[in-house]
Write a protein that holds these residues in place. Structure first.
Motif, short mmCIF file in Angstrom:
data_model
loop_
_atom_site.label_atom_id
_atom_site.label_comp_id
_atom_site.label_asym_id
_atom_site.label_seq_id
_atom_site.Cartn_x
_atom_site.Cartn_y
_atom_site.Cartn_z
N GLU A 1 0.88 -1.24 -0.08
CA GLU A 1 0.05 -0.03 0.09
C GLU A 1 0.94 1.33 0.06
O GLU A 1 0.28 2.47 -0.19
CB GLU A 1 -0.85 -0.11 1.19
CG GLU A 1 -0.49 0.17 2.64
CD GLU A 1 0.19 -1.14 3.09
OE1 GLU A 1 0.61 -1.21 4.21
OE2 GLU A 1 0.17 -2.21 2.52
N GLN A 2 2.02 1.18 0.11
CA GLN A 2 3.05 2.32 0.14
C GLN A 2 3.63 2.80 -1.13
O GLN A 2 4.25 3.91 -1.32
CB GLN A 2 4.22 1.97 1.10
CG GLN A 2 3.71 1.98 2.65
CD GLN A 2 5.02 1.64 3.39
OE1 GLN A 2 5.85 0.79 3.21
NE2 GLN A 2 5.09 2.51 4.41
N TRP A 3 3.41 2.14 -2.38
CA TRP A 3 3.88 2.20 -3.43
C TRP A 3 3.46 3.68 -4.11
O TRP A 3 4.33 4.19 -4.72
CB TRP A 3 3.91 1.29 -4.39
CG TRP A 3 4.72 0.11 -4.13
CD1 TRP A 3 4.52 -1.11 -3.36
CD2 TRP A 3 6.20 -0.21 -4.53
NE1 TRP A 3 5.67 -1.76 -3.45
CE2 TRP A 3 6.57 -1.45 -3.99
CE3 TRP A 3 7.13 0.58 -5.47
CZ2 TRP A 3 7.89 -2.10 -4.14
CZ3 TRP A 3 8.31 0.25 -5.55
CH2 TRP A 3 8.55 -1.13 -4.86
N ASP B 1 2.80 6.20 -2.34
CA ASP B 1 2.87 7.36 -1.19
C ASP B 1 4.07 8.31 -1.87
O ASP B 1 4.75 7.85 -2.47
CB ASP B 1 3.37 6.70 0.24
CG ASP B 1 2.46 5.99 0.83
OD1 ASP B 1 0.97 6.00 0.37
OD2 ASP B 1 2.67 5.26 1.97
N THR C 1 8.61 5.47 3.57
CA THR C 1 7.82 4.09 4.31
C THR C 1 8.03 3.86 5.54
O THR C 1 7.51 3.14 6.10
CB THR C 1 8.53 3.17 3.25
OG1 THR C 1 10.15 3.02 3.61
CG2 THR C 1 8.04 3.26 1.80
#
Length: 176
Positions: free
Chosen positions: A26-28, A30, A119
């Motif tokens: 889910e951080q890609w 951000d 991250t």
């Protein structure tokens, strides 16, 4: 200032690779400290930079198959006989091979810092290598024409801040 080594690049690349492996799905998307890039675009930039330097040094172009492949290619290119002793073409122009190696170490390390910040991970690079990159950057930045600089202006930071944060601030990152 001490000369960089390919082993230092290998270590920095391996540590950055661990940070990339630690990116949650889910951080890609951000944001990162590089305002124009999200996490995916930043990783793509590092992969592309490795590929660009590898192609410039070796004369062999081609799209790498991910981060690990890009690291293998750039390390092989820097380890080729005589590369560090000759003038090579990089995005900043024609430079000695050792300068190209300094640039690559610094870029991979600072973008590792960017990934860690974006991250919530901890960037763990050897202080000696970070100090070397900071000294190189402080000496080299005044010679980079403003229209060719890929960096934001240096940001204020306390002299007693961790050396990696001082390097990031030197290259335009807001730390804190």
């Amino acid at each position: 200032m001490s000369e960089p080594t390919v082993d230092q690049l290998a270590d920095v690349a391996e540590r950055t690779g661990r940070l990339i492996s630690g990116i949650a799905p889910e951080q890609w998307g951000d944001p990162t400290p590089c305002a124009e890039w999200d996490v995916r675009a930043l990783v793509d930039h590092v992969v592309g930079g490795n590929a660009l330097f590898a192609a410039s040094l070796s004369g062999r172009a081609g799209k790498p198959d991910g981060y690990a492949d890009s690291v293998e290619r750039v390390l092989a290119a820097f380890r080729a006989p005589g590369v560090l002793d000759r003038i090579v073409e990089v995005p900043f122009g024609r430079v000695p091979g050792t300068v190209a190696l300094h640039l690559r170490i610094t870029d991979v390390m600072v973008h590792g810092w960017d990934i860690a910040r974006a991250t919530g991970q901890h960037a763990d690079f050897p202080d000696q290598v970070v100090e070397q990159s900071l000294a190189f950057s402080l000496a080299a930045l005044p010679a980079v024409r403003s229209d060719r600089s890929p960096f934001a202006p240096p940001q204020p930071i306390d002299d007693d801040a961790p050396v990696l944060d001082r390097l990031a601030a030197c290259l335009g990152r807001k730390v804190g």
